[in-house]
Design a protein around this motif. Sequence first.
Motif, PDB file in Angstrom:
ATOM      1  N   ARG A 235       0.818  -1.206   0.000  1.00 45.78           N
ATOM      2  CA  ARG A 235       0.000   0.000   0.000  1.00 45.78           C
ATOM      3  C   ARG A 235       0.858   1.265   0.000  1.00 45.78           C
ATOM      4  NH1 ARG A 235      -5.059  -0.976   0.674  1.00 45.78           N
ATOM      5  NH2 ARG A 235      -5.556   1.108   1.418  1.00 45.78           N
ATOM      6  N   ASN A 236       2.114   1.127  -0.413  1.00 42.88           N
ATOM      7  CA  ASN A 236       3.004   2.278  -0.395  1.00 42.88           C
ATOM      8  C   ASN A 236       3.946   2.194  -1.595  1.00 42.88           C
ATOM      9  OD1 ASN A 236       5.421   3.869   0.188  1.00 42.88           O
ATOM     10  ND2 ASN A 236       4.495   4.165   2.210  1.00 42.88           N
ATOM     11  N   ARG A 237       3.779   3.091  -2.557  1.00 40.89           N
ATOM     12  CA  ARG A 237       4.607   3.001  -3.770  1.00 40.89           C
ATOM     13  C   ARG A 237       6.068   3.289  -3.469  1.00 40.89           C
ATOM     14  NH1 ARG A 237       5.569   8.210  -6.530  1.00 40.89           N
ATOM     15  NH2 ARG A 237       4.346   9.830  -5.510  1.00 40.89           N
ATOM     16  N   THR A 238       6.352   4.148  -2.492  1.00 45.20           N
ATOM     17  CA  THR A 238       7.744   4.441  -2.156  1.00 45.20           C
ATOM     18  C   THR A 238       8.433   3.201  -1.597  1.00 45.20           C
ATOM     19  OG1 THR A 238       7.208   6.752  -1.711  1.00 45.20           O
ATOM     20  CG2 THR A 238       9.260   5.908  -0.791  1.00 45.20           C
ATOM     21  N   ALA A 239       7.739   2.495  -0.698  1.00 40.15           N
ATOM     22  CA  ALA A 239       8.308   1.276  -0.134  1.00 40.15           C
ATOM     23  C   ALA A 239       8.498   0.216  -1.207  1.00 40.15           C
ATOM     24  CB  ALA A 239       7.415   0.746   0.985  1.00 40.15           C
ATOM     25  N   ALA A 240       7.539   0.102  -2.128  1.00 42.26           N
ATOM     26  CA  ALA A 240       7.658  -0.884  -3.198  1.00 42.26           C
ATOM     27  C   ALA A 240       8.842  -0.569  -4.096  1.00 42.26           C
ATOM     28  CB  ALA A 240       6.364  -0.930  -4.008  1.00 42.26           C
ATOM     29  N   ALA A 241       8.986   0.703  -4.463  1.00 41.47           N
ATOM     30  CA  ALA A 241      10.107   1.101  -5.326  1.00 41.47           C
ATOM     31  C   ALA A 241      11.442   0.872  -4.631  1.00 41.47           C
ATOM     32  CB  ALA A 241       9.955   2.561  -5.735  1.00 41.47           C
ATOM     33  N   THR A 242      11.501   1.191  -3.347  1.00 42.18           N
ATOM     34  CA  THR A 242      12.751   1.006  -2.602  1.00 42.18           C
ATOM     35  C   THR A 242      13.117  -0.464  -2.502  1.00 42.18           C
ATOM     36  OG1 THR A 242      12.364   3.021  -1.320  1.00 42.18           O
ATOM     37  CG2 THR A 242      13.890   1.410  -0.390  1.00 42.18           C
ATOM     38  N   ALA A 243      12.128  -1.317  -2.255  1.00 38.70           N
ATOM     39  CA  ALA A 243      12.390  -2.757  -2.153  1.00 38.70           C
ATOM     40  C   ALA A 243      12.946  -3.301  -3.457  1.00 38.70           C
ATOM     41  CB  ALA A 243      11.114  -3.486  -1.770  1.00 38.70           C
ATOM     42  N   ALA A 244      12.394  -2.856  -4.580  1.00 37.67           N
ATOM     43  CA  ALA A 244      12.897  -3.319  -5.874  1.00 37.67           C
ATOM     44  C   ALA A 244      14.288  -2.764  -6.148  1.00 37.67           C
ATOM     45  CB  ALA A 244      11.929  -2.909  -6.980  1.00 37.67           C
ATOM     46  N   THR A 245      14.530  -1.513  -5.752  1.00 37.40           N
ATOM     47  CA  THR A 245      15.829  -0.898  -6.005  1.00 37.40           C
ATOM     48  C   THR A 245      16.948  -1.661  -5.314  1.00 37.40           C
ATOM     49  OG1 THR A 245      14.783   1.270  -6.254  1.00 37.40           O
ATOM     50  CG2 THR A 245      17.139   1.252  -5.807  1.00 37.40           C
ATOM     51  N   ARG A 246      16.660  -2.235  -4.158  1.00 41.65           N
ATOM     52  CA  ARG A 246      17.688  -3.003  -3.436  1.00 41.65           C
ATOM     53  C   ARG A 246      18.133  -4.232  -4.221  1.00 41.65           C
ATOM     54  NH1 ARG A 246      14.133  -2.410   1.331  1.00 41.65           N
ATOM     55  NH2 ARG A 246      14.801  -0.566   2.491  1.00 41.65           N
ATOM     56  N   LEU A 247      17.324  -4.667  -5.171  1.00 40.42           N
ATOM     57  CA  LEU A 247      17.687  -5.827  -5.976  1.00 40.42           C
ATOM     58  C   LEU A 247      18.666  -5.481  -7.082  1.00 40.42           C
ATOM     59  CD1 LEU A 247      14.122  -7.378  -6.442  1.00 40.42           C
ATOM     60  CD2 LEU A 247      15.793  -7.875  -4.653  1.00 40.42           C
ATOM     61  N   ARG A 248      18.864  -4.170  -7.320  1.00 35.44           N
ATOM     62  CA  ARG A 248      19.667  -3.747  -8.477  1.00 35.44           C
ATOM     63  C   ARG A 248      21.098  -4.265  -8.412  1.00 35.44           C
ATOM     64  NH1 ARG A 248      22.255  -3.163 -12.084  1.00 35.44           N
ATOM     65  NH2 ARG A 248      22.508  -1.465 -13.564  1.00 35.44           N
ATOM     66  N   ASP A 249      21.677  -4.335  -7.230  1.00 34.83           N
ATOM     67  CA  ASP A 249      23.074  -4.751  -7.113  1.00 34.83           C
ATOM     68  C   ASP A 249      23.283  -6.222  -7.427  1.00 34.83           C
ATOM     69  OD1 ASP A 249      23.886  -2.215  -6.481  1.00 34.83           O
ATOM     70  OD2 ASP A 249      23.806  -2.532  -4.309  1.00 34.83           O
ATOM     71  N   GLY A 250      22.194  -6.981  -7.492  1.00 38.38           N
ATOM     72  CA  GLY A 250      22.331  -8.403  -7.753  1.00 38.38           C
ATOM     73  C   GLY A 250      22.288  -8.776  -9.224  1.00 38.38           C
ATOM     74  N   VAL A 251      22.064  -7.792 -10.114  1.00 35.36           N
ATOM     75  CA  VAL A 251      21.996  -8.078 -11.550  1.00 35.36           C
ATOM     76  C   VAL A 251      23.000  -7.198 -12.291  1.00 35.36           C
ATOM     77  CG1 VAL A 251      19.589  -8.784 -11.445  1.00 35.36           C
ATOM     78  CG2 VAL A 251      20.130  -6.403 -11.924  1.00 35.36           C
ATOM     79  N   ALA A 252      23.446  -7.688 -13.445  1.00 34.20           N
ATOM     80  CA  ALA A 252      24.398  -6.959 -14.294  1.00 34.20           C
ATOM     81  C   ALA A 252      25.557  -6.431 -13.465  1.00 34.20           C
ATOM     82  CB  ALA A 252      23.682  -5.814 -15.025  1.00 34.20           C
ATOM     83  N   THR A 253      26.235  -7.335 -12.775  1.00 27.93           N
ATOM     84  CA  THR A 253      27.279  -6.927 -11.831  1.00 27.93           C
ATOM     85  C   THR A 253      28.623  -6.655 -12.498  1.00 27.93           C
ATOM     86  OG1 THR A 253      27.791  -9.256 -11.422  1.00 27.93           O
ATOM     87  CG2 THR A 253      26.210  -8.201  -9.930  1.00 27.93           C
ATOM     88  N   GLU A 254      28.793  -7.007 -13.772  1.00 26.18           N
ATOM     89  CA  GLU A 254      30.064  -6.783 -14.441  1.00 26.18           C
ATOM     90  C   GLU A 254      30.334  -5.279 -14.593  1.00 26.18           C
ATOM     91  OE1 GLU A 254      27.580  -8.500 -15.621  1.00 26.18           O
ATOM     92  OE2 GLU A 254      28.169 -10.532 -16.141  1.00 26.18           O
ATOM     93  N   THR A 255      31.612  -4.923 -14.556  1.00 21.31           N
ATOM     94  CA  THR A 255      32.004  -3.522 -14.684  1.00 21.31           C
ATOM     95  C   THR A 255      33.006  -3.360 -15.813  1.00 21.31           C
ATOM     96  OG1 THR A 255      33.843  -3.698 -13.121  1.00 21.31           O
ATOM     97  CG2 THR A 255      31.669  -3.134 -12.216  1.00 21.31           C
TER      98      THR A 255
END
Length: 402
Positions: A5-25
């Motif tokens: 029931r909170n779009r900010t919390a939903a967006a933040t939860a998904a953002t935390r997943l970003r470091d787990g994908v496309a990790t090559e630099t």
Amino acid sequence: MADPRNRTAAATAATRLRDGVATETTAVDPDAIDGRRLASAVVAADAHPAHDYATMDGFAVATDDPFPVSIRDRTLGPDDAPTDHESETAIRIATGAPLPRGADAVVPREDARVDGDRLRDPSLDPWTHVVRRGSYCAAAETVVEAGTVLSPRDAALLRDLGRERVTVRRPCAVAVLATGDEVAAGVQPDRDSEMVAGLCRRWGHDATLAGTVADDPGALRERLTALADAHDVVVTSGGTSVGRLDHTVGALADLGTVVYRGVSLRPGRPTACVRLDDHDAVAFALPGKPVAAYVATVALLAPFFRGERTHPWREAAADHDLGLPLPDAGLEYAIPVAVDDGTATPVGGPGSDVNLYDDRYRPGRVSSCPRVLRADGLTFRTAPLVDGEPVEWIPFPTLEAP
């Protein structure tokens, strides 16, 4: 699971997943940074600028010297190494030249009162027309945080700091898949995929149109599995509600862990995020109606793709009252508005070119009408609009910005 029931919390939860994908630099030159995500912070090696320097052509002086002072027979330029100030003297200096150590001001050439080889009292405060050492940044200061999506203007900063290369993350490989019998059969057009893929590309990622798939659980699961194996992110549209033919979220849940399902945002409520653990990927399931898909993409997916940020609001006055369907249900409503001369008109209601509702907002109707996205932006509301009262709104270019 994030609070649905909170779009900010939903967006933040998904953002935390970003470091787990496309990790090559990889390391790139400053001319190749646009849209790339910084892998490691840019830290200043030394204080910058490295010395005090003049911002005007004129005379470098120490303001506590007794005036008049003698003018030295030398001019300092930007290429000169820092020198020492000689007490009770002034020295000619060019813009950008290092200030002599012990001097603390520059008398502009046009303001200087010169008698022969003597400079009279300029009556300046210390550090007038001077940029101080370390005023841009201190030694070891983090200047750009890891995870920042870089833009061409950052190239100037990197060059200023002497950075020849910078380490960035590989862009995400994104597959965009439309679901639904009617879309797969060509009865209805796919109104979402190109829009969503274009936004992902704008945010610096490699998006591919993956076509369509019918509302069949087995076919969905097979298609999603193949896409998750080949991509970092899978974005689907359609099949996210709870109807008899809505299988998308269930098929994704079979492949991983649901992070959230449902957000208190209309249009856009039946959006889901799933972590695809065995595939090192993340999936977002968007509603199939185009305005709902757009709102969900800029409100919920954008933080994942480009990082969380605070959007600057603009303010206008509502041109009429507008009620909300369920004002006490804890829902947030994204309302397209046209803004002219400080007045905000909800698009789809009275006074607009689209006729979808009267005095009460109808997100279900709005979500199906892509013409409303020709408005100027969105206002996110939990309370009705009141004629003449301020409305905070965000322009579409701001919502879509890299």
